[in-house]
Design an enzyme around this catalytic site. Structure first.
Site, PDB file in Angstrom:
ATOM      1  CD  GLU A   1       0.709   3.631   3.545  1.00 55.89           C
ATOM      2  OE1 GLU A   1       1.010   2.617   4.206  1.00 55.89           O
ATOM      3  OE2 GLU A   1       1.531   4.496   3.200  1.00 55.89           O
TER       4      GLU A   1
ATOM      5  CE  LYS B   1      -1.007  -0.563   4.942  1.00 56.55           C
ATOM      6  NZ  LYS B   1      -0.639  -2.002   5.049  1.00 56.55           N
ATOM      7  CB  THR B   2       3.972   2.307   1.717  1.00 61.26           C
ATOM      8  OG1 THR B   2       3.436   2.153   3.024  1.00 61.26           O
ATOM      9  CG2 THR B   2       4.881   3.528   1.692  1.00 61.26           C
TER      10      THR B   2
END
Length: 460
Positions: A156, A112-113
């Site tokens: 995020e 996700k980052t």
């Protein structure tokens, strides 16, 4: 304007919120149990930060924002409720920021980052001047947060916070889903869902509230297809899906592929970051950007200029000719993807791994050990507790089990302290090697020491 006080302000996500709130004209203060690089940086920027928590911090505060890790019994939080000060969790502030424009949120057990950072890079390349909230520093922004004047809000979204289920987004991106941040004994505690079923329910709610969903449609993540059933959705995957790649060429420190969107080849994409996992991240970001109406040329430019977020295959320097790289990988799937990418460099891989959290490590140590078979040598450090107490296994027991597994597989491995590891690597590093410092704790500091002259002084 309001005075926001942030408990746990030293976290990468909370520090980003502090900067956005301050740039929006609000008064901002905060506190954290530990002094860190981030808290020192916030102080230099004019934000008042106390070490430790205490009710005395609440004078003049309009809204108290508490990170998920802050228990309800914390005296500062209790006093705020007694005084009638609204108490928000971090995700509620994120929701307020995202409501201010066209919103894109990325969540998942891993990726996700990097996916969010790639999205930010694409939207920056398109000249949209986005607002961005990221869980790591991005070189293109020089920070983990960015206040833009354009209509787009990119964030995020941490699935460890059960409240993420209530976000309402224009585009929700689901990179994958595993039983991470799930309580090992079913007992409620900060940053853990009580069960995998509860996490799945939260993901289903998150997807159901979005106008459009981008999800990983690969067979391994069949569960995501089930959880997004009935949602307006678009799939991505390395070799299949509405957005996928063909003519993939993996390189030592990057890749090249052609992007296919709904059956049409749009063109070639170049990445500066290695591994198949980063191609998947790029495909997820590209799909979201295309759904938002951005041109493919911006996707090409944004992905080509993306050189990684901090602590995501971050090159720190060299030591005696060996390349030093730091990475945040802290669960088994992340660890395996990282080491597979590392092997493509053609260098001898020496992994320094710091397990993260006792709850996770007690469950996942066999998978850590299996992933570490990909390294030519593994050096295991103590568990970074993140405030957790050991459950059934101590730090030494977890490390020793990993070492025993690796030795049985014929891989050099040992469990030792920081000082011993620093001296050993400083004396033995040589050209043709890749030394990886790995974990979500403070192991990055060891990597920076290795990449500095200080490591050589310790050795000599």
């Amino acid at each position: 304007m309001k005075h926001y006080h942030l408990m746990g302000i030293g976290g990468i996500g909370m520090s980003g919120l502090a900067r956005i709130l301050r740039q929006d004209g609000h008064s901002v203060s905060g506190c954290d149990r530990e002094v860190s690089e981030l808290t020192q940086k916030l102080k230099r920027e004019g934000i008042r930060v106390w070490q430790g928590h205490g009710p005395e911090h609440l004078e003049g505060v309009d809204v108290l924002v508490a990170s998920t890790a802050i228990p309800e019994s914390e005296p500062e939080l209790v006093q705020a409720r007694t005084l009638g000060i609204p108490v928000w969790r971090r995700i509620q502030v994120v929701a307020e920021i995202l409501r201010g424009g066209y919103s894109l949120g990325v969540t998942g057990s891993h990726g996700k980052t990097s996916t969010t950072a790639m999205l930010a890079s694409i939207f920056l390349a398109a000249g949209t001047d986005p607002t961005v909230l990221l869980g790591a520093e991005l070189r293109l922004m020089g920070d983990s947060a960015r206040v833009g004047q354009g209509p787009y809000r990119i964030a995020e979204v941490d699935e460890s916070d059960p409240l993420f289920r209530f976000l309402e987004l224009d585009i929700a991106v689901l990179t994958n889903l595993e039983a991470d941040h799930v309580s090992p004994d079913g007992q409620p505690r900060p940053n853990y869902h009580p069960s995998f079923a509860a996490l799945q329910e939260a993901v289903q709610s998150f997807a159901g509230r979005a106008k459009q969903v981008v999800y990983n449609g690969e067979a391994r993540w069949q569960l995501l297809q089930e959880l997004t059933q009935g949602c307006p959705r678009t799939s991505f995957g390395l070799h299949s899906g509405d957005c996928h790649a063909v003519k993939v060429e993996l390189r030592p420190f990057g890749s090249q592929f052609e992007l296919v969107w709904r059956g049409q080849v749009l063109g070639t994409v170049e990445l500066q970051v290695p591994g198949e996992h980063n191609i998947r991240n790029a495909l997820a970001a590209a799909a979201a950007a295309l759904l938002a109406g951005l041109p493919f040329s911006a996707i090409q430019q944004g992905l080509a200029q993306y050189s990684g977020a901090r602590r995501r295959f971050e090159r720190l320097g060299q030591l005696n000719g060996a390349l030093i790289v730091d990475d945040y990988a802290h669960n088994a799937t992340k660890l395996q993807a990282l080491l597979q990418a590392a092997r493509h460099t053609g260098l001898r891989v020496r992994a320094v791994f710091q397990p993260h959290r006792f709850g996770r490590s007690e469950q996942e140590w066999p998978l850590y050990a299996q992933a570490l078979e990909l390294a030519d040598e593994a050096l295991i450090l103590d568990v970074y507790s993140a405030g957790e107490a050991p459950l059934r296994l101590t730090s030494a027991q977890i490390a020793q089990r990993i070492v025993e597994h690796l030795k049985a597989k014929g891989r050099p491995a040992c469990y030792q302290g920081w000082e011993e590891t620093l001296i050993y690597l400083s004396q033995s590093a040589q050209p043709g090697e890749l030394i990886l410092t790995i974990g979500a704790g403070n192991v990055y500091k060891l990597g920076r020491l290795l990449a500095s002259q200080e490591a050589k002084e310790v050795a000599g």
